[in-house]
Design an enzyme around this catalytic site. Structure first.
Site, short mmCIF file in Angstrom:
data_model
loop_
_atom_site.label_atom_id
_atom_site.label_comp_id
_atom_site.label_asym_id
_atom_site.label_seq_id
_atom_site.Cartn_x
_atom_site.Cartn_y
_atom_site.Cartn_z
N HIS A 272 0.80 -1.22 0.00
CA HIS A 272 0.00 0.00 0.00
C HIS A 272 0.84 1.28 0.00
CE1 HIS A 272 -4.49 1.00 0.89
NE2 HIS A 272 -4.03 1.63 -0.15
N ASP B 178 -10.16 -0.51 3.08
CA ASP B 178 -9.02 -1.02 3.85
C ASP B 178 -9.46 -1.33 5.28
OD1 ASP B 178 -6.41 -1.34 5.00
OD2 ASP B 178 -5.60 0.21 3.70
N HIS C 118 -7.39 -0.71 7.55
CA HIS C 118 -6.55 0.25 8.26
C HIS C 118 -6.74 1.65 7.67
CE1 HIS C 118 -4.49 -3.71 8.10
NE2 HIS C 118 -4.33 -3.50 9.40
N ASP D 49 -4.15 3.91 7.61
CA ASP D 49 -2.87 4.31 7.00
C ASP D 49 -2.63 5.81 7.11
OD1 ASP D 49 -2.56 1.63 6.39
OD2 ASP D 49 -3.26 1.83 4.33
N HIS E 116 3.99 1.51 4.67
CA HIS E 116 2.68 1.27 4.04
C HIS E 116 1.53 1.75 4.94
CE1 HIS E 116 1.67 -3.07 5.67
NE2 HIS E 116 2.15 -2.30 6.59
N ASP F 94 -7.36 -2.31 -0.79
CA ASP F 94 -6.42 -3.17 -0.06
C ASP F 94 -7.06 -4.55 0.07
OD1 ASP F 94 -4.98 -4.50 2.08
OD2 ASP F 94 -4.30 -2.54 2.79
N ASP G 22 -6.88 -6.51 2.37
CA ASP G 22 -7.41 -6.74 3.73
C ASP G 22 -8.72 -6.03 4.00
OD1 ASP G 22 -6.90 -4.12 4.69
OD2 ASP G 22 -4.93 -4.68 5.47
N GLU H 83 -1.48 -4.80 -1.71
CA GLU H 83 -1.19 -5.71 -0.60
C GLU H 83 -1.40 -7.19 -0.93
OE1 GLU H 83 0.39 -5.11 2.23
OE2 GLU H 83 0.39 -2.92 2.20
MN LIG Z 1 -4.58 -2.45 5.15
#
Ligand SMILES: [Mn+2]
Length: 306
Positions: free
Chosen positions: A97, A124, A126, A128, A141, A226, A228, A271
């Site tokens: 990422h 995502d 997250h 980030d 990332h 992403d 995830d 990712e």
């Molecule tokens: Mn992520």
């Protein structure tokens, strides 16, 4: 979405975290048939091969992992992204990422050049939103949203002449947010949709409200997807698995709504770590999701056995 020239741009970037494998991502997307899937939908697709980072030297050991290499990628990707946006819809096949440090930087320069506001949809687990100072892991990332919104502390990176205002960003699918990021984000007007919110209210309503705002502003839309974002049970090939992610149906709904909006102007796929995949199923899921963003309906698909 009407037929559109699409440029596939491979970004074998693996410097954004310590666990290796994302450099194999672009070839996994090629193997899983990304170009063919998009051509089947009537789009004109060109594979531009892979980007390389600008020249760099390894830095001295410090708490940030692979800083110089990540900066070198950022420089190269910003240029590539800005150029690509002028003639086509680029899909950046990552890569981790951290590539968004460069791709969105370049897309923002393009948006400024054509005098349209850039909106970013961040799919995502997250946020980030770290800075090089706040990250505990040292993994860059986890910093692109911090960099792209113009947070302080990115002196080693190219300057950010076109920071993205927080009210033009929606983060969807969140379920792993560090205390520092949460505290910093709560002071902003970023659209912040975590899994709890999705469980209670569904994914369509907040996304539709965001897309309406992009339409009203005649904005460009960059989507950063992403692996995830998805639940690890359907997308295991990622180094940062967090249980409780989006289902395959939620994922497709998001991509179909993006397609219906006609707003998408650039896309990151990030990712994917093929080293961790199970018989290519995550790469295939990402290709299927991308196809949904470009016009495929899930009902068109045959049943597939794993
Ligand atoms: Mn992520």
């Amino acid at each position: 979405m009407p037929p559109h020239p699409i440029h596939l741009i491979g970004v074998p970037m693996d410097s954004g975290k310590k666990r290796r494998g994302c450099l194999m991502g672009p070839d996994a997307y090629r193997t899983a048939g990304l170009a063919e899937a998009l051509r089947d939908l009537g789009h004109e697709v060109r594979d531009d091969g892979n980007v390389s980072p600008a020249p760099f030297t390894d830095g001295t050991a410090q708490h940030l992992h692979a800083l110089n290499e990540t900066v070198a990628w950022t420089q190269a990707l910003s240029r590539v992204a800005q150029t690509a946006c002028a003639t086509a819809l680029p899909i950046f096949m990552g890569g981790d990422h951290a590539l968004a440090l460069g791709t969105v930087h370049g897309v923002a320069a393009h948006a400024a050049a054509v005098d349209r506001p850039l909106f970013v949809l961040w799919l995502d687990a997250h946020t980030d939103y770290h800075t090089p100072q706040s990250t505990a892991s040292g993994n860059l990332h986890g910093t692109p949203m911090g960099y792209l919104t113009g947070r302080a502390g990115f002196d080693a990176f190219p300057p950010v002449p076109h920071p993205i205002p927080h009210d033009r960003i929606a983060m969807l699918g969140l379920r792993s947010v560090d205390q520092h990021e949460r505290a910093a984000l709560e002071k902003t007007d970023v659209t912040y949709i975590d899994m709890r919110h999705i469980d209670e209210h569904g994914i369509a309503k907040p996304l539709s409200a965001f897309l309406d705002r992009v339409t009203a502003a005649n904005g460009l839309l960059h989507v950063s997807l992403d692996v995830d974002f998805l639940d690890p049970s359907i997308a295991p090939a990622v180094g940062t698995t967090v249980p409780g992610g989006a289902t395959i149906r939620e994922g497709h709904l998001v991509m179909e709504m993006i397609c219906d909006s006609g707003l998408l102007t650039s896309l990151d796929l990030v990712e994917l770590n093929p080293f961790l995949d199970e018989r290519g199923r995550t790469a295939q899921a990402m290709v299927d999701l991308t196809a949904s963003a470009f016009g495929r309906r899930v009902f068109d698909r045959p049943t597939r056995a794993y």
